[in-house]
Design a protein around this motif. Structure first.
Motif, PDB file in Angstrom:
ATOM      1  N   ASP A  24       0.809  -1.213   0.000  1.00 47.36           N
ATOM      2  CA  ASP A  24       0.000   0.000   0.000  1.00 47.36           C
ATOM      3  C   ASP A  24       0.845   1.268   0.000  1.00 47.36           C
ATOM      4  N   ALA A  25       2.152   1.162   0.120  1.00 49.75           N
ATOM      5  CA  ALA A  25       3.020   2.336   0.212  1.00 49.75           C
ATOM      6  C   ALA A  25       3.108   3.040  -1.138  1.00 49.75           C
ATOM      7  N   HIS A  26       2.911   4.332  -1.127  1.00 53.15           N
ATOM      8  CA  HIS A  26       3.046   5.179  -2.307  1.00 53.15           C
ATOM      9  C   HIS A  26       3.910   6.364  -1.927  1.00 53.15           C
ATOM     10  N   PRO A  27       4.642   6.905  -2.886  1.00 54.50           N
ATOM     11  CA  PRO A  27       5.414   8.098  -2.552  1.00 54.50           C
ATOM     12  C   PRO A  27       4.466   9.247  -2.220  1.00 54.50           C
ATOM     13  N   LYS A  28       4.801   9.999  -1.218  1.00 59.92           N
ATOM     14  CA  LYS A  28       4.010  11.164  -0.813  1.00 59.92           C
ATOM     15  C   LYS A  28       4.830  12.415  -1.117  1.00 59.92           C
ATOM     16  N   LEU A  29       4.165  13.436  -1.608  1.00 61.24           N
ATOM     17  CA  LEU A  29       4.829  14.705  -1.853  1.00 61.24           C
ATOM     18  C   LEU A  29       5.000  15.411  -0.512  1.00 61.24           C
ATOM     19  N   GLU A  53       9.863   8.960  -0.839  1.00 57.94           N
ATOM     20  CA  GLU A  53      10.721   7.860  -1.279  1.00 57.94           C
ATOM     21  C   GLU A  53      11.304   8.204  -2.640  1.00 57.94           C
ATOM     22  N   ALA A  54      12.300   7.454  -3.045  1.00 57.60           N
ATOM     23  CA  ALA A  54      12.998   7.714  -4.310  1.00 57.60           C
ATOM     24  C   ALA A  54      12.041   7.586  -5.492  1.00 57.60           C
ATOM     25  N   VAL A  55      12.252   8.439  -6.500  1.00 58.32           N
ATOM     26  CA  VAL A  55      11.432   8.421  -7.707  1.00 58.32           C
ATOM     27  C   VAL A  55      12.314   8.176  -8.934  1.00 58.32           C
ATOM     28  N   ILE A  56      11.682   7.742 -10.024  1.00 54.62           N
ATOM     29  CA  ILE A  56      12.379   7.494 -11.281  1.00 54.62           C
ATOM     30  C   ILE A  56      12.100   8.670 -12.211  1.00 54.62           C
ATOM     31  N   ALA A  57      13.130   9.453 -12.502  1.00 58.12           N
ATOM     32  CA  ALA A  57      12.965  10.691 -13.265  1.00 58.12           C
ATOM     33  C   ALA A  57      12.390  10.454 -14.660  1.00 58.12           C
ATOM     34  N   LYS A  58      12.827   9.403 -15.357  1.00 58.03           N
ATOM     35  CA  LYS A  58      12.380   9.225 -16.739  1.00 58.03           C
ATOM     36  C   LYS A  58      10.897   8.867 -16.836  1.00 58.03           C
ATOM     37  N   PHE A  59      10.278   8.470 -15.740  1.00 53.01           N
ATOM     38  CA  PHE A  59       8.847   8.181 -15.724  1.00 53.01           C
ATOM     39  C   PHE A  59       8.055   9.245 -14.970  1.00 53.01           C
ATOM     40  N   SER A  60       8.716  10.315 -14.567  1.00 56.70           N
ATOM     41  CA  SER A  60       8.096  11.374 -13.778  1.00 56.70           C
ATOM     42  C   SER A  60       8.221  12.699 -14.516  1.00 56.70           C
ATOM     43  N   GLY A  61       7.456  13.686 -14.109  1.00 55.36           N
ATOM     44  CA  GLY A  61       7.583  14.987 -14.752  1.00 55.36           C
ATOM     45  C   GLY A  61       6.560  15.998 -14.273  1.00 55.36           C
ATOM     46  N   VAL A  62       6.642  17.189 -14.859  1.00 56.89           N
ATOM     47  CA  VAL A  62       5.716  18.267 -14.539  1.00 56.89           C
ATOM     48  C   VAL A  62       5.264  18.950 -15.825  1.00 56.89           C
ATOM     49  N   GLU A  63       4.119  19.579 -15.730  1.00 57.50           N
ATOM     50  CA  GLU A  63       3.645  20.479 -16.777  1.00 57.50           C
ATOM     51  C   GLU A  63       3.289  21.780 -16.069  1.00 57.50           C
ATOM     52  N   ILE A  64       3.823  22.880 -16.566  1.00 56.53           N
ATOM     53  CA  ILE A  64       3.566  24.196 -15.971  1.00 56.53           C
ATOM     54  C   ILE A  64       2.738  25.000 -16.953  1.00 56.53           C
ATOM     55  N   LYS A  65       1.660  25.593 -16.443  1.00 57.87           N
ATOM     56  CA  LYS A  65       0.814  26.451 -17.278  1.00 57.87           C
ATOM     57  C   LYS A  65       0.661  27.813 -16.605  1.00 57.87           C
ATOM     58  N   ASN A  66       0.630  28.847 -17.457  1.00 59.88           N
ATOM     59  CA  ASN A  66       0.388  30.185 -16.914  1.00 59.88           C
ATOM     60  C   ASN A  66      -1.114  30.378 -16.723  1.00 59.88           C
ATOM     61  N   GLU A  67      -1.504  31.568 -16.261  1.00 60.77           N
ATOM     62  CA  GLU A  67      -2.916  31.784 -15.931  1.00 60.77           C
ATOM     63  C   GLU A  67      -3.842  31.753 -17.142  1.00 60.77           C
ATOM     64  N   SER A  68      -3.308  31.916 -18.340  1.00 56.34           N
ATOM     65  CA  SER A  68      -4.150  31.811 -19.538  1.00 56.34           C
ATOM     66  C   SER A  68      -4.172  30.386 -20.096  1.00 56.34           C
ATOM     67  N   GLY A  69      -3.469  29.459 -19.432  1.00 55.44           N
ATOM     68  CA  GLY A  69      -3.487  28.060 -19.838  1.00 55.44           C
ATOM     69  C   GLY A  69      -2.387  27.657 -20.797  1.00 55.44           C
ATOM     70  N   THR A 111       7.545   1.304  -8.516  1.00 56.28           N
ATOM     71  CA  THR A 111       6.615   1.513  -9.643  1.00 56.28           C
ATOM     72  C   THR A 111       5.240   2.064  -9.269  1.00 56.28           C
ATOM     73  N   HIS A 112       5.062   2.561  -8.073  1.00 57.94           N
ATOM     74  CA  HIS A 112       3.799   3.215  -7.753  1.00 57.94           C
ATOM     75  C   HIS A 112       3.781   4.608  -8.380  1.00 57.94           C
ATOM     76  N   ARG A 113       2.646   4.977  -8.979  1.00 58.99           N
ATOM     77  CA  ARG A 113       2.506   6.268  -9.648  1.00 58.99           C
ATOM     78  C   ARG A 113       1.568   7.151  -8.824  1.00 58.99           C
TER      79      ARG A 113
END
Length: 124
Positions: A24-29, A53-69, A111-113
């Motif tokens: 049941d363990a998942h990484p927590k922010l 907990e440790a994360v895998i960079a190649k399967f992780s990421g972010v998307e940043i949007k400004n206030e107009s999307g 491998t928990h997402r």
């Protein structure tokens, strides 16, 4: 019931509970930079997400949007070489004044997402 049967039964229950709790363990922010719901005078140079907990960079990421999307370009996500629990995403250009939303996803070594979202501002 013999003592051996009771001991085996007790060990089986203990083993099952340990497997169930680890499954049941998942990484927590734990924290983010720039900080959530805060405006800064200075544009960040990176987005840094700190997990439990440790994360895998190649399967992780972010998307940043400004206030107009509009999506803001980022560099490739990497983990901090000194701390594999930190996902670091470089920002190749300074952000203009405004409100930004970060939508993130991360995959842990087991491998928990997980995914989430937070916002921050730039005042300059």
């Amino acid at each position: 019931m013999s003592r051996n049967t009771m001991a085996i039964g007790t060990l089986a229950v203990l083993a099952i509970s340990l497997v169930a709790s680890s499954a049941d363990a998942h990484p927590k922010l734990n924290s983010v930079s720039p900080a959530a719901d805060i405006s800064s005078e200075v544009s960040p140079t990176e987005i840094r997400l700190n997990f439990s907990e440790a994360v895998i960079a190649k399967f992780s990421g972010v998307e940043i949007k400004n206030e107009s999307g509009k999506t803001i370009p980022t560099g490739a996500p990497v983990t901090d070489p000194k701390d594999q629990k930190q996902l670091v995403v470089p920002l190749p250009a300074p952000l203009t004044a405004g409100h930004y939303t970060v939508t993130w996803h991360a995959v842990s070594e087991d491998t928990h997402r997980v995914k989430g979202e937070y916002s921050f501002g730039v005042d300059r």
